[in-house]
Write a protein that holds these residues in place. Structure first.
Motif, PDB file in Angstrom:
ATOM      1  N   ASP A 297       0.708  -1.288  -0.060  1.00 38.62           N
ATOM      2  CA  ASP A 297      -0.124  -0.073  -0.063  1.00 38.62           C
ATOM      3  C   ASP A 297       0.853   1.212  -0.089  1.00 38.62           C
ATOM      4  O   ASP A 297       0.346   2.362  -0.318  1.00 38.62           O
ATOM      5  CB  ASP A 297      -0.967  -0.086   1.362  1.00 38.62           C
ATOM      6  CG  ASP A 297      -2.024  -1.056   0.914  1.00 38.62           C
ATOM      7  OD1 ASP A 297      -2.208  -1.596   0.094  1.00 38.62           O
ATOM      8  OD2 ASP A 297      -2.440  -1.608   2.096  1.00 38.62           O
TER       9      ASP A 297
ATOM     10  N   ALA B 203       2.879   3.851  -4.592  1.00 38.20           N
ATOM     11  CA  ALA B 203       1.948   4.181  -5.155  1.00 38.20           C
ATOM     12  C   ALA B 203       1.964   4.189  -6.644  1.00 38.20           C
ATOM     13  O   ALA B 203       1.159   4.188  -7.390  1.00 38.20           O
ATOM     14  CB  ALA B 203       0.942   5.218  -4.747  1.00 38.20           C
TER      15      ALA B 203
ATOM     16  N   THR C 271       4.475   7.682  -3.045  1.00 38.41           N
ATOM     17  CA  THR C 271       4.117   6.686  -1.936  1.00 38.41           C
ATOM     18  C   THR C 271       2.651   7.290  -1.380  1.00 38.41           C
ATOM     19  O   THR C 271       2.403   8.264  -1.872  1.00 38.41           O
ATOM     20  CB  THR C 271       5.183   6.821  -0.819  1.00 38.41           C
ATOM     21  OG1 THR C 271       5.272   8.104  -0.237  1.00 38.41           O
ATOM     22  CG2 THR C 271       6.368   6.307  -1.318  1.00 38.41           C
ATOM     23  N   THR C 272       1.982   6.619  -0.674  1.00 35.95           N
ATOM     24  CA  THR C 272       0.910   7.147   0.325  1.00 35.95           C
ATOM     25  C   THR C 272       1.105   7.830   1.324  1.00 35.95           C
ATOM     26  O   THR C 272       0.437   8.028   2.178  1.00 35.95           O
ATOM     27  CB  THR C 272      -0.031   5.773   0.321  1.00 35.95           C
ATOM     28  OG1 THR C 272       0.769   4.984   1.135  1.00 35.95           O
ATOM     29  CG2 THR C 272      -0.445   5.218  -0.816  1.00 35.95           C
TER      30      THR C 272
END
Ligand SMILES: Cc1cc2nc3c(=O)[nH]c(=O)nc-3n(C[C@H](O)[C@H](O)[C@H](O)COP(=O)(O)OP(=O)(O)OC[C@H]3O[C@@H](n4cnc5c(N)ncnc54)[C@H](O)[C@@H]3O)c2cc1C
Length: 295
Positions: free
Chosen positions: A153, A156, A161-162
């Protein structure tokens, strides 16, 4: 070229580091090893107005700690620490084997595992190794807020990135893969120290003679480090024989999304994914079956 001018901040606590990030928003950047950020700034691809140097933050770890649940890798752990760590052998050998394949000693002395993850280069090596291991990152934000994000997760897209701009990765958690487990990282590079033309990370845990868990992740053949999920699923519950390994390798090659570039054609890279997945799985399975400590 010189970077654009910026404010340099060197907090000594995590709360202060996060407060600086929060204050500067998108214009502030964490500085860890500087091995990706500084070249980007010199090329003027990045021009943060504030650098928040986390190297003096006392509550960020610079050690790899092994416990009953697995490993914890602190935000200030360098690639060289992983190269030398006695914890990154045996069931965690994929990590220990990846570290010396990253660039050269200068980069490995400075660059951090967490910085690599935050940088999210699709050709970075740690992303694949930690995806295969099923790892996650612990993250801290303003007001003491904390969360964990699986590597799946976190990544991304290319260099995305998240993470929120005011969040810091404080550590990586690598789950214990169990006693009958091993893994490796195979990397094809044009010359020593180069980024991967193709990299394949594999991690296998055996349970009653069958594959209990399999992790297979690819470097340099997609927009991010990517899991080859169908290949993993093809192994789970099966005896890890030559047929199962060949099926998984074929599926990993199918999952790859390589592109023609200076490092090779898409067809060549897909073929390397298949061959390296086969080789990696054979090695990991043999070591897991033997309960052997990887070197
Ligand atoms: C010549 C050269 C060759 C290289 N070859 C390879 C290679 O073969 N394989 C490979 O994998 N890598 C390679 N790298 C990249 C290297 O591994 C970097 O060390 C790594 O990508 C970034 O880690 P860093 O600590 O230096 O991060 P920095 O450069 O300090 O930061 C990188 C980014 O991550 C952010 N960041 C850093 N730490 C955190 C944190 N704890 N929380 C939130 N955000 C954070 C920064 O704000 C920045 O956006 C190479 C680099 C160079 C210069």
């Amino acid at each position: 070229m010189y970077p654009a001018s910026f404010e340099y901040l060197a907090p000594t606590t995590l709360d202060d580091a996060i407060a600086h990030l929060d204050e500067h928003g998108d214009e502030g950047k964490v500085l860890a090893g500087g091995q990706s950020l500084i070249p980007l700034m010199k090329l003027r691809f990045a021009a943060p107005t504030a650098l928040i140097d986390i190297n003096r933050v006392g509550d960020l770890g610079d050690a790899i700690v092994s416990g009953s649940g697995g490993l914890v890798i602190g935000a200030l752990v360098r690639h060289k620490d992983c190269e030398r760590s006695e914890h990154l052998r045996g069931r965690y050998a994929a990590l220990g084997r990846a570290a010396p394949q990253i660039s050269d000693p200068i980069v490995r002395n400075h660059g951090t595992v967490c910085g690599s993850l935050a940088h999210a280069d699709p050709q970075g090596d740690w992303g694949s190794v930690l995806l295969a291991a099923g790892a996650e990152v612990a993250v801290r934000g303003p007001g003491g807020a904390s969360r964990t994000i699986s590597i799946d997760d976190l990544l991304a897209g290319p260099f995305m990135t998240t993470l929120e701009p005011n969040e810091i990765i404080t550590e990586v958690h690598v789950p214990d893969p169990g006693p009958r487990a091993s893994g490796t990282y195979l990397k094809l590079e044009r010359k020593i120290g180069d980024f991967a033309t193709v990299g394949v990370a594999v991690q296998v845990s055996l349970s009653n003679g069958s594959v209990g868990r399999a992790g297979i992740a690819l470097t340099g053949v997609g927009p991010t480090n990517m899991r080859a999920r169908a290949a993993e699923e093809a192994l789970v519950g099966r005896a890890p024989d030559e047929n199962a390994i060949k099926d998984a390798a074929r599926l990993a090659a199918e999952a790859a999304q390589p592109r023609d570039d200076v490092r090779g054609t898409a067809e060549f890279k897909r073929s390397v994914v298949r061959v390296y997945t086969e080789r990696g799985l054979r090695q990991a399975v043999a070591e897991a079956q033997a309960g052997q400590e990887g070197g």
